[in-house]
Motif scaffolding. Structure first.
Motif, short mmCIF file in Angstrom:
data_model
loop_
_atom_site.label_atom_id
_atom_site.label_comp_id
_atom_site.label_asym_id
_atom_site.label_seq_id
_atom_site.Cartn_x
_atom_site.Cartn_y
_atom_site.Cartn_z
N GLY A 95 38.18 44.26 33.25
CA GLY A 95 36.84 44.42 33.79
C GLY A 95 36.35 45.85 33.69
N ASP A 96 35.09 46.02 33.94
CA ASP A 96 34.46 47.34 33.88
C ASP A 96 34.49 47.95 35.27
OD1 ASP A 96 32.93 49.59 33.54
OD2 ASP A 96 31.24 48.56 32.63
N ARG A 97 35.44 48.84 35.49
CA ARG A 97 35.62 49.50 36.80
C ARG A 97 34.90 50.85 36.84
NH1 ARG A 97 36.81 45.03 37.92
NH2 ARG A 97 38.88 44.16 38.05
N ALA A 98 34.21 51.19 35.76
CA ALA A 98 33.52 52.48 35.71
C ALA A 98 32.01 52.30 35.57
CB ALA A 98 34.06 53.29 34.53
N ALA A 99 31.54 51.10 35.81
CA ALA A 99 30.09 50.84 35.68
C ALA A 99 29.34 51.67 36.71
CB ALA A 99 29.81 49.36 35.89
N HIS A 100 28.16 52.06 36.33
CA HIS A 100 27.31 52.89 37.21
C HIS A 100 26.50 52.01 38.12
CE1 HIS A 100 27.94 56.61 34.81
NE2 HIS A 100 28.42 55.69 34.03
#
Length: 100
Positions: A95-100
């Motif tokens: 998953g994208d754990r760095a999404a803004h």
């Protein structure tokens, strides 16, 4: 459920010495339900100094990835690898754990 991963990069400094680790780790990881997504000894590194080795291993979950690494059996196996390699191993979740 999101998958868990081991992301490994670095260098094998003594290929002949890695045999015992590989012979022990492959069946151990299979018993953990892990799956090798990639194993590359000639990684095309474009930025940084990651080394020539890249391995990505998939587990059923983040908890399974952590448990496999933290198990006493695997911790003993590390002693077979560490004198013959210089690697970085990270455990991460799909998953994208760095999404803004």
């Amino acid at each position: 459920m999101a998958k868990g991963y081991w992301s490994v990069s670095g260098a094998i400094t003594n290929p002949e010495g890695m045999g015992a680790y590989i012979s022990a780790a492959e069946p151990y990881l299979a018993n953990c339900g892990a799956r090798f997504l990639c194993r590359d000894l000639q990684t095309d590194v474009r930025e940084g100094n990651a080394g020539h080795l890249t391995v990505i291993i998939e587990f059923e979950s983040l908890a399974a990835a952590k448990a496999a690494y933290e198990a006493p059996e695997y911790q003993e196996m590390l002693q077979l690898r560490q004198p013959h390699s210089n690697v970085s191993l990270s455990i991460l979740e799909e998953g994208d754990r760095a999404a803004h």
